[in-house]
Design an enzyme around this catalytic site. Sequence first.
Site, mmCIF file in Angstrom:
data_model
loop_
_atom_site.group_PDB
_atom_site.id
_atom_site.type_symbol
_atom_site.label_atom_id
_atom_site.label_comp_id
_atom_site.label_asym_id
_atom_site.label_seq_id
_atom_site.Cartn_x
_atom_site.Cartn_y
_atom_site.Cartn_z
ATOM 1 N N ASP A 40 0.825 -1.216 0.000
ATOM 2 C CA ASP A 40 0.000 0.000 0.000
ATOM 3 C C ASP A 40 0.861 1.270 0.000
ATOM 4 O O ASP A 40 1.632 1.500 0.926
ATOM 5 C CB ASP A 40 -0.867 -0.064 1.278
ATOM 6 N N HIS A 92 -4.097 4.543 6.392
ATOM 7 C CA HIS A 92 -2.977 4.008 5.608
ATOM 8 C C HIS A 92 -1.630 4.316 6.264
ATOM 9 O O HIS A 92 -1.438 5.404 6.822
ATOM 10 C CB HIS A 92 -3.004 4.587 4.197
#
EC number: 3.1.-.-
Lengths: 568, 568
Positions: B210, B383
């Site tokens: 990610d 994130h």
Amino acid sequence: MTTSNSPQPHLDLKAPPPLPAGGLRVMALGGLGEIGRNMAVLEFDGQLLIIDCGVLFPEAEQPGVDLILPDFGVIEHRMDDVVAVVLTHGHEDHIGAVPYLLRLRADIPLVGSRFTLALVKAKLREHRIDPVLVEVAAGDDHLAGGFHCEFVSVNHSIPDALAVAVHTPAGTLVHTGDFKMDQLPLDGVLTDLGAFARLGVAGIDLLLSDSTNAEVPGFVTSERSIGPVLDSVFERASQRLIVSSFASHVHRIQQVLDCAVKHGRKVALVGRSMVRNMGVAQDLGLLRVAPGLMVKLDEATAMPPEQVVLVSTGSQGEPLSALGRMARGDHHQVTIEAGDTIILASSLVPGNETAVYKVINGLARLGATVVHKETARVHVSGHAPAGELRTLLNVAKPRYLMPVHGEWRHLRAHAALAEETGMGRDRILLAEDGVVVDLVDGRASIVGSVPIGNVYVDGLNVGDVGEESLQARRILGDEGFVALTVVIEPSTRTIVRPVHVSTRGFSDDPAAFTEAVALVEAELKRALAADDQVDAHRLSQVIRRTVGKWVSDTYRRRPMIIPTVLEV
Amino acid sequence: MTTSNSPQPHLDLKAPPPLPAGGLRVMALGGLGEIGRNMAVLEFDGQLLIIDCGVLFPEAEQPGVDLILPDFGVIEHRMDDVVAVVLTHGHEDHIGAVPYLLRLRADIPLVGSRFTLALVKAKLREHRIDPVLVEVAAGDDHLAGGFHCEFVSVNHSIPDALAVAVHTPAGTLVHTGDFKMDQLPLDGVLTDLGAFARLGVAGIDLLLSDSTNAEVPGFVTSERSIGPVLDSVFERASQRLIVSSFASHVHRIQQVLDCAVKHGRKVALVGRSMVRNMGVAQDLGLLRVAPGLMVKLDEATAMPPEQVVLVSTGSQGEPLSALGRMARGDHHQVTIEAGDTIILASSLVPGNETAVYKVINGLARLGATVVHKETARVHVSGHAPAGELRTLLNVAKPRYLMPVHGEWRHLRAHAALAEETGMGRDRILLAEDGVVVDLVDGRASIVGSVPIGNVYVDGLNVGDVGEESLQARRILGDEGFVALTVVIEPSTRTIVRPVHVSTRGFSDDPAAFTEAVALVEAELKRALAADDQVDAHRLSQVIRRTVGKWVSDTYRRRPMIIPTVLEV
């Protein structure tokens, strides 16, 4: 000039009563409830003084529009009463609408600082207007009609910015213009707190103060802090460097030039407004350029990349700007190479985020390293955050505050700060465009409002594009249209030729409406048979209804449907 | 399914060679070079394993589009080779395109955690698809065809998120899914660094990780830190409280519910997805709801405002959401009062800024206090920022890294982080959608690319709106159109009736084209006189040219010009 009025559902204010004798009236034609098209109108004793006259840049909801002007409708029949336009500084949201105001009366005196007037003059030249300019400096007094103006230096993201105190028998109004309180400004020009304090001691009845950063806590970081960050990026850059910033941010560009000198790079300016404004700044001694530092762009592109820095427009992601073209790989002179470094030494103006990230991604894709405000401190704002706004209120001690230069969230945050400093809620005037504030007998209050619309510039025309056109654009832009044309022979009430379909923006499938056309023809024949004469309006309705239902059932979409019934 | 191909000017890659025997191929059909429509396809020994299948939300350049799907074109003829779709978590950008994929083959097994499958099942029910579901949990192994999958718990902004390790004879690929490393997660579920370390010791050949927050320095603040901030806002609120957040952010909503209990407020959920998802979360024991805490919205609106909190969708400024309607003052049940408090406990997804600020301004205008991430810490990202991405790389020690889930700026920033941790540049595979990476003999490399387009969902249809329609919408949306229809009698070569003009979105002035029509008629007559037969195409060109020049000269605008020549 046509004006389109957007509704003002709130505040439920009536038209204002006549201004009482001896009273001062204040009204914003723009800039309250939005960031842009700043324009305040002061009225005293039958005369009008305007402070700033800027443009607003359109949002996605105003497609195709180039600029939005303040709504001059309220004053356009009173242009002879206008004694002057005071321009606090040279940003577009403060001077951009001057050419359009001067179309109504060309000889209104424009009062401002040297750099401000130089920028507005260059702009008016493009509009072929030769203005009446009155140059002032901080500390100066100027009598504009019955308005006694006194100018105060403020620090902002453009040199030579001024606040203005307007003295009238009704009282003293102070307009900060845009400001912050950088305590180490590059040019040594501070926001003159001493002057604000003196004005406060003498008595400020009404303060109009910049609200842009009222939601931001604390104090500004000095512009000077950017130099070392730029320096470290220059230090690491082994290839071409491109710095993008606002074309009026002389101090930022100065720091880039200083870095270029230190690191032995030549500088080329890219973009029309960058070249023009830096020329003006250099002429006025505001930008110091070392001899031999500047080269032309074609010279720069011929030099080894590690020996140049390009200073470019396009920091807001404008697709047609130099940087926008570079990011797409279609600038005719500059090709981005893997390993190049681009610095966006600028803010990210709300609404431009997607465009800016698109440019950053384009550059990143080409292999460039992009340094921007989210990855390094290469930008500081030009507007006072909460700590400084509180400071100003404590120093100036106004009797009333009218937060200006902000969207509603900013105006309300500014009001909350004022309450914190001890101002009573009744001393804070939360107004939006068109709201009328009267200062009478030392007491300021909201007395009504006048309708204010959005005046759109699109191409050469002002005002012919209004809410009706924009609403059509929004529908067309989202769903496209289908136009169906039928030719009828009235005497026989027959369709002369098959229904003609023209569609754009609805589907890539050329046969999308084949089925609908058959339905339409059947419905038309039925309608023609039922009536004893041709009713074009009714037939149009049949077409619209038939296609509308069909397309909704089949596609769940709502294109614009344009029926045309022609009789031959 | 029609596919429109946007050009890929870069990387200049050719079509990939056949996958060598024993090799593992990896290809993203979406999610690389954009945030959204995440979908990776793995190929080994003739079989395909799909990881995630999400949607991308359109930008302003894709007007009228509802959703953008990954481009299934490359695999749609190979649906029988697909052994499973692994879904890492239940966000729309990871599961939203599953219904469209299952239209191609409905019985593809969907592999995911309990909450993920519950969300995807609810979604598929709306599409009337009854899927094959395979529930897994962290620590589980699952053999999907020849792909041996092993699931690892990760911490994200939705419960029950998983990373997946895929073991094949060609080597081990690990896909992180979306993750961060909150060390004090509300539900105690950590990103399992131990598992990543074990996988690393066994050997991770290729890590897909990610990249969303690769540009953001440092480490995440714990989700738990939001509770006290919410608490202090609840403490100060004297009237109605409305909290808006993502409808899948169970932990955020949990903290709101906890605050409500503490401050003696009842809770009503507002918005279809909020009601649905929180119902699912409660059923699965992921959301703890105190008995008697929940009330229906109509009960809540009848209660004293200081006794309720509404939990609403609309945190991204969606105009049709509950909060969007409240901000405009046209929600049929909830009216904002001066003194109400609204909390936007959510991120500001890039591209939504203008819409979100519009909602905030609308609420502020109505007198509400709006607390949002820029004024208080009411949101933390889901994130991993740079510090955590470095940590993962150091723990997992992959031989190769392929940054995923990001725009180019994020992918490149992630690559830079990997270089910092000591990975050689040749070990980092910077790919975008369609780029093909092969892992052969322990060596991963980019071997080519396949064309990937944007597949648009608009209403009920998929793929019929392509770049041609969008280009037309952009022109129509910016400038409107003018359609000119002329009816010709072929035998006499005469114009049967005056040119008919239909225009929308160009000007509010109904007579805008009067002058142009006279010009067109004159030009048409000239053309008809010059030719010995009627050439409709040529006459259309005459109309287009005449009007185009006139409108450009007169207005400096470029509306779409639609000439129609009908012969009767």
